[in-house]
Scaffold this active site. Structure first.
Site, PDB file in Angstrom:
ATOM      1  N   SER A  54       1.025  -1.437   0.054  1.00 22.76           N
ATOM      2  CA  SER A  54       0.016   0.230  -0.062  1.00 22.76           C
ATOM      3  C   SER A  54       1.371   1.355  -0.170  1.00 22.76           C
ATOM      4  O   SER A  54       2.040   1.213   1.351  1.00 22.76           O
ATOM      5  CB  SER A  54      -0.577   0.157   1.261  1.00 22.76           C
ATOM      6  N   VAL A  59       7.220   2.185   4.285  1.00 19.95           N
ATOM      7  CA  VAL A  59       7.921   1.332   3.535  1.00 19.95           C
ATOM      8  C   VAL A  59       7.402   1.371   2.330  1.00 19.95           C
ATOM      9  O   VAL A  59       8.595   2.207   1.131  1.00 19.95           O
ATOM     10  CB  VAL A  59       8.090   0.262   3.610  1.00 19.95           C
ATOM     11  N   CYS A  60       6.693   1.830   1.640  1.00 21.17           N
ATOM     12  CA  CYS A  60       6.478   1.518   0.692  1.00 21.17           C
ATOM     13  C   CYS A  60       5.820   3.200  -0.130  1.00 21.17           C
ATOM     14  O   CYS A  60       6.717   3.538  -1.384  1.00 21.17           O
ATOM     15  CB  CYS A  60       4.803   1.267   0.289  1.00 21.17           C
ATOM     16  N   ASP A  61       6.224   4.127   0.566  1.00 24.76           N
ATOM     17  CA  ASP A  61       6.553   5.434   0.406  1.00 24.76           C
ATOM     18  C   ASP A  61       7.937   5.052   0.401  1.00 24.76           C
ATOM     19  O   ASP A  61       7.928   6.233  -0.933  1.00 24.76           O
ATOM     20  CB  ASP A  61       6.009   5.997   1.725  1.00 24.76           C
ATOM     21  N   THR A  64       8.907   3.629  -3.082  1.00 23.94           N
ATOM     22  CA  THR A  64       8.715   4.408  -4.416  1.00 23.94           C
ATOM     23  C   THR A  64       8.853   5.617  -4.479  1.00 23.94           C
ATOM     24  O   THR A  64       9.666   6.117  -5.394  1.00 23.94           O
ATOM     25  CB  THR A  64       6.505   4.515  -4.163  1.00 23.94           C
TER      26      THR A  64
END
Length: 166
Positions: A54, A59-61, A64
């Site tokens: 998500s 971590v996804c932020d 990306t």
């Protein structure tokens, strides 16, 4: 299949595990404007596909943002970030984060990408953190299924693989 945990708990990956040397499976995901996006849309380019559970999590932020920075330095490489977040949420997040070198796409509708690449976490209906590099001839040249879903991928190895792919 790759052994993956999420927050320490084992998860079941659904779909076909992809390996280096495989012909990259096609998929259909949605762009932020709801138009379909397929692997074939970027034919002739190297593709670095960053997969996150998500985009609105730490971590996804970071993942990306890191690939967005690196994408600006890569020639003939298309960078996609795939998640099951709604396209509207991805668009809002990209605008707030200033993301302009990575295309975010959503697999929320039918998990086409996740099932084709063996990245669907069955228990959560999210995609497992992973990275794939596909050369301009649609051959998979790099695969990482991150063993713990809350850990970062190996950015350096993925970027080097993208640079080395033709």
């Amino acid at each position: 299949m790759a052994a993956v945990t999420f927050k320490g708990n084992p998860v079941t990956l659904v779909g076909t595990e992809v390996k280096v040397g495989d012909k990259a499976p096609n998929f259909t995901v949605l762009a932020n404007d709801l138009s379909p996006v397929t692997l074939d849309d970027s034919k002739g380019h190297v593709r670095l596909i960053s997969v996150v559970p998500s985009i609105d999590t730490g971590v996804c932020d970071a993942q990306t943002r890191r690939f967005n920075e690196e994408a600006a330095k890569l020639d003939n490489v298309k960078v996609l970030t795939v998640s099951v977040d709604l396209p509207f949420a991805q668009k809002r997040w990209c605008a707030a984060a200033g993301i302009d070198n990575v295309q975010t796409v959503s697999d929320h509708r039918d998990l086409s990408f996740g099932e084709a690449y063996g990245a669907v976490m069955q228990e959560l209906r999210l995609l497992a953190r992973s990275v794939f590099v596909i050369d301009s001839n649609d051959t998979v040249t790099y695969v990482e299924y991150v063993s713990e879903g809350t850990d970062h991928p190996n950015y350096e190895a993925a970027i080097e693989a993208a640079k080395a792919a033709k």
